[in-house]
Design a protein around this motif. Structure first.
Motif, PDB file in Angstrom:
ATOM      1  N   PHE A  17       0.754  -1.264  -0.190  1.00 54.48           N
ATOM      2  CA  PHE A  17      -0.118  -0.094  -0.100  1.00 54.48           C
ATOM      3  C   PHE A  17       0.963   1.213   0.066  1.00 54.48           C
ATOM      4  N   SER A  18       0.563   2.489  -0.479  1.00 58.44           N
ATOM      5  CA  SER A  18       0.897   3.788  -0.382  1.00 58.44           C
ATOM      6  C   SER A  18       0.503   4.369   0.854  1.00 58.44           C
ATOM      7  N   HIS A  19       1.285   4.928   1.343  1.00 59.64           N
ATOM      8  CA  HIS A  19       0.869   6.048   2.519  1.00 59.64           C
ATOM      9  C   HIS A  19      -0.483   6.762   2.316  1.00 59.64           C
ATOM     10  N   ALA A  20      -0.356   7.275   1.115  1.00 57.90           N
ATOM     11  CA  ALA A  20      -1.270   8.202   0.896  1.00 57.90           C
ATOM     12  C   ALA A  20      -1.535   8.184  -0.763  1.00 57.90           C
ATOM     13  N   VAL A  21      -2.466   8.473  -1.510  1.00 55.24           N
ATOM     14  CA  VAL A  21      -2.583   8.744  -2.786  1.00 55.24           C
ATOM     15  C   VAL A  21      -3.330  10.179  -3.159  1.00 55.24           C
ATOM     16  N   GLN A  22      -2.789  10.991  -4.062  1.00 53.57           N
ATOM     17  CA  GLN A  22      -3.375  12.336  -4.508  1.00 53.57           C
ATOM     18  C   GLN A  22      -3.961  12.037  -5.659  1.00 53.57           C
ATOM     19  N   ALA A  23      -5.217  12.389  -5.681  1.00 56.42           N
ATOM     20  CA  ALA A  23      -6.144  12.332  -7.000  1.00 56.42           C
ATOM     21  C   ALA A  23      -6.823  13.836  -6.989  1.00 56.42           C
ATOM     22  N   GLY A  24      -6.357  14.742  -7.929  1.00 54.46           N
ATOM     23  CA  GLY A  24      -6.719  15.897  -8.036  1.00 54.46           C
ATOM     24  C   GLY A  24      -6.602  16.764  -6.671  1.00 54.46           C
ATOM     25  N   ASP A  25      -7.540  17.279  -5.970  1.00 57.74           N
ATOM     26  CA  ASP A  25      -7.124  18.150  -4.753  1.00 57.74           C
ATOM     27  C   ASP A  25      -7.470  17.274  -3.526  1.00 57.74           C
ATOM     28  N   PHE A  26      -7.648  15.973  -3.677  1.00 62.18           N
ATOM     29  CA  PHE A  26      -7.674  15.104  -2.760  1.00 62.18           C
ATOM     30  C   PHE A  26      -6.549  14.330  -2.465  1.00 62.18           C
ATOM     31  N   ILE A  27      -6.410  14.224  -0.967  1.00 64.43           N
ATOM     32  CA  ILE A  27      -5.429  13.362  -0.635  1.00 64.43           C
ATOM     33  C   ILE A  27      -6.131  12.261   0.270  1.00 64.43           C
ATOM     34  N   TYR A  28      -5.820  10.895  -0.041  1.00 62.70           N
ATOM     35  CA  TYR A  28      -6.458   9.718   0.770  1.00 62.70           C
ATOM     36  C   TYR A  28      -5.433   9.042   1.435  1.00 62.70           C
ATOM     37  N   VAL A  29      -5.394   9.061   2.739  1.00 61.78           N
ATOM     38  CA  VAL A  29      -4.296   8.406   3.456  1.00 61.78           C
ATOM     39  C   VAL A  29      -4.787   7.133   3.937  1.00 61.78           C
ATOM     40  N   SER A  30      -3.995   6.383   3.751  1.00 59.51           N
ATOM     41  CA  SER A  30      -4.035   4.920   4.111  1.00 59.51           C
ATOM     42  C   SER A  30      -4.274   4.707   5.729  1.00 59.51           C
TER      43      SER A  30
END
Length: 128
Positions: A17-30
């Motif tokens: 897994f990634s610590h987070a993923v940035q998609a556009g203006d959103f950051i999804y933190v695992s």
């Protein structure tokens, strides 16, 4: 387009897994658990200690992209013991500032961990 975020200062696990993923203006933190990123040890035996460490780990990841907990718009928490919900809520409300993010909290077996928290942050603005 999305971008994976790996943060050397955050806890490291041999998991895919990634610590987070940035998609556009959103950051999804695992999901983060209450593990000290330096020692890899569980932060302590209480829900309060582990919740604080979970959120410190989230802060480390958000800081790597210039954000803070004030950018969090949604959190999901998984708590091992339902009897810990009151202490979890107390600690959560001490770390997050009002207005609080939207939130889900659910009981789940996490083995040795008492809590796991993942968040979604919105980069352009803070909660108001």
């Amino acid at each position: 387009m999305s971008k994976a975020i790996q943060v050397p200062q955050a806890p490291q696990f041999p998991l895919p897994f990634s610590h987070a993923v940035q998609a556009g203006d959103f950051i999804y933190v695992s999901g983060q658990v209450g593990v000290d990123p330096i020692t890899q040890a569980i932060a302590g035996p209480t829900i309060e200690e582990q919740t604080r460490q979970c959120l410190r780990n989230v802060e480390i990841i958000l800081a790597s992209v210039g954000l803070t907990l004030d950018h969090v718009i949604k959190s999901n928490a998984f708590v091992s013991r339902t009897e810990d919900f009151t202490d979890y809520n107390k600690t959560y409300s001490e770390v997050f500032q009002q207005p609080y993010p939207a939130r889900t909290t659910a009981p789940v077996d996490l083995g040795a961990y008492l809590v796991e928290i993942d968040v979604i942050a919105y980069a352009p603005s803070k909660r108001v």
